[in-house]
Design an enzyme around this catalytic site. Structure first.
Site, PDB file in Angstrom:
ATOM      1  N   ASP A  55       0.566  -1.477  -0.203  1.00  0.00           N
ATOM      2  CA  ASP A  55       0.323  -0.413  -0.205  1.00  0.00           C
ATOM      3  C   ASP A  55       0.754   1.373  -0.222  1.00  0.00           C
ATOM      4  OD1 ASP A  55       1.124  -0.148   2.853  1.00  0.00           O
ATOM      5  OD2 ASP A  55      -1.172   0.179   3.339  1.00  0.00           O
ATOM      6  N   SER A  56       1.885   1.091   0.236  1.00  0.00           N
ATOM      7  CA  SER A  56       3.194   2.445  -0.215  1.00  0.00           C
ATOM      8  C   SER A  56       2.873   3.355  -1.685  1.00  0.00           C
ATOM      9  CB  SER A  56       4.517   1.221   0.249  1.00  0.00           C
ATOM     10  OG  SER A  56       4.572   0.384  -0.994  1.00  0.00           O
ATOM     11  N   ASP A  94      -0.877  -6.486  -0.506  1.00  0.00           N
ATOM     12  CA  ASP A  94      -1.372  -5.712   1.131  1.00  0.00           C
ATOM     13  C   ASP A  94      -2.158  -4.987   1.120  1.00  0.00           C
ATOM     14  OD1 ASP A  94      -0.058  -4.626   3.261  1.00  0.00           O
ATOM     15  OD2 ASP A  94       1.494  -2.649   1.807  1.00  0.00           O
ATOM     16  N   LYS A 124      -1.510  -9.574   2.881  1.00  0.00           N
ATOM     17  CA  LYS A 124      -0.543  -9.680   4.081  1.00  0.00           C
ATOM     18  C   LYS A 124      -1.593  -7.887   4.680  1.00  0.00           C
ATOM     19  CE  LYS A 124       2.709  -5.795   4.244  1.00  0.00           C
ATOM     20  NZ  LYS A 124       2.003  -4.865   4.793  1.00  0.00           N
ATOM     21  N   GLU A 126      -1.323  -5.469   8.648  1.00  0.00           N
ATOM     22  CA  GLU A 126      -0.482  -4.735  10.044  1.00  0.00           C
ATOM     23  C   GLU A 126      -1.737  -4.900  11.243  1.00  0.00           C
ATOM     24  OE1 GLU A 126      -0.155  -0.135   9.071  1.00  0.00           O
ATOM     25  OE2 GLU A 126       0.877  -0.991   6.821  1.00  0.00           O
ATOM     26  N   GLU A 193       9.136  -4.199  10.624  1.00  0.00           N
ATOM     27  CA  GLU A 193       9.559  -2.963  10.552  1.00  0.00           C
ATOM     28  C   GLU A 193       9.924  -2.118  11.430  1.00  0.00           C
ATOM     29  OE1 GLU A 193       7.319  -1.034   7.397  1.00  0.00           O
ATOM     30  OE2 GLU A 193       8.149   0.660   7.316  1.00  0.00           O
TER      31      GLU A 193
HETATM   32  O1  KIV Z   1       3.745  -1.123   1.894  1.00  0.00           O
HETATM   33  C1  KIV Z   1       4.440  -1.147   2.105  1.00  0.00           C
HETATM   34  O2  KIV Z   1       5.408  -1.269   0.635  1.00  0.00           O
HETATM   35  C2  KIV Z   1       5.088  -2.426   2.538  1.00  0.00           C
HETATM   36  C3  KIV Z   1       6.860  -2.705   2.829  1.00  0.00           C
HETATM   37  C4  KIV Z   1       7.615  -1.671   3.325  1.00  0.00           C
HETATM   38  C5  KIV Z   1       7.004  -3.601   3.824  1.00  0.00           C
HETATM   39  O3  KIV Z   1       4.074  -2.724   3.911  1.00  0.00           O
END
Ligand code: KIV
Length: 275
Positions: A55-56, A94, A124, A126, A193
């Site tokens: 989600d970056s 994510d 993934k 959080e 992280e």
């Molecule tokens: O969204 C992302 O890129 C991440 C990584 C930094 C682990 O969660």
């Protein structure tokens, strides 16, 4: 593709099982973020094990300050592009903010979209202790889950900024509890992280599932970077992110040269024209 070739390709695929085996053998795991077909194919061919559609993308693709505005539809779209470029790597989608916090049922419904509509092999999300029920629900539906503890960017408003987590005894115990909870709930791996290197070492030694570090020192079972940081495509990168190339400068030189040649009528020349 013939049946033999297809099954041979499947055997070479990175799987959640093969990642666990890698940890047992003490072999490090490589993970990079990817958001489109072109870079996914380059990273996959280069042998990167896991492609995370992070989600970056809110930061590096959309230009937002945080990852909070990223939507399900946007991550589904980018995951579909990355899946097309990944012949060997495990593709992990994510889950964006709001897609798994409302209820475990809602989280499962969204996780299914990543598998069904976008070709992801895993998702993934959080959070640690608070996410036990959610992880269990998704895993029970046969969708592998990667956890993410320590500095969790979607919690930026609670943390009061993007701050290193796990400092002091209380912080250390919180990260340990979160990592244990994620493993107990059935996750196949966990991102650590923004935590002290010594704490990441402790967590990695205790857990049987692989730990993937970002800003968490060298003792994790694998490492992940945001591709724009690694390739030098950003104006700014966090201090833990090593820049392995300066593609921003390469691209800038190329487009300036192009513009110059257009203005001076040097492009297209004969070689790049039809007779
Ligand atoms: O969204 C992302 O890129 C991440 C990584 C930094 C682990 O969660």
């Amino acid at each position: 593709m013939s049946t033999v070739t297809a099954s041979a390709a499947r055997e070479h695929r990175v799987t959640t099982r093969s990642l666990t085996a890698r940890k047992r053998r003490g072999e490090r795991i490589t993970m990079l973020t990817a958001y489109d077909f072109t870079f996914a194919r380059i990273f996959d061919t280069a042998g990167i094990d896991v492609l995370l559609v992070g989600d970056s993308l809110g930061n590096v693709v959309q230009g937002c300050d945080t990852t909070l505005p990223v939507t399900m539809d946007e991550v589904v779209y980018h995951t579909r592009l990355v899946s097309r470029g990944a012949a060997r790597a495990l593709v992990v989608a994510d889950m964006p903010f709001g897609s798994y916090q409302v209820s475990p049922e809602d989280a499962l419904r969204n996780a299914i979209r990543f598998v069904k509509e976008a070709g992801a092999a895993a998702v993934k999300l959080e959070g640690g202790v608070r996410m036990i029920e959610t992880i269990e629900r998704i895993v029970a539906a046969e969708i592998p889950v990667m956890g993410h503890v320590g500095l969790t960017p979607q919690a930026v408003n609670r943390m009061g900024g993007f701050r290193v987590q796990g400092r002091g005894e209380k912080g250390r115990l919180q990260v340990l509890d979160d990592a244990r909870a994620v493993q107990e709930a059935g996750a196949f791996a966990v991102v650590l992280e923004g935590i002290p290197a010594q704490l990441a070492k402790e967590v990695s030694a205790e857990l049987s599932i692989p730990t993937i570090g970002i800003g968490a020192g060298v003792s994790c079972d694998g490492q992940v970077l945001v591709m724009h940081d690694l390739l030098g495509l950003n104006d700014w990168s966090p201090s833990f992110a090593k820049q392995y190339a300066n593609l921003g400068a390469v691209v800038s030189t190329a487009v300036r040269t192009f513009a110059d040649e257009v203005v001076n009528q040097k492009f297209p020349d004969e070689q790049h024209s039809y007779s």
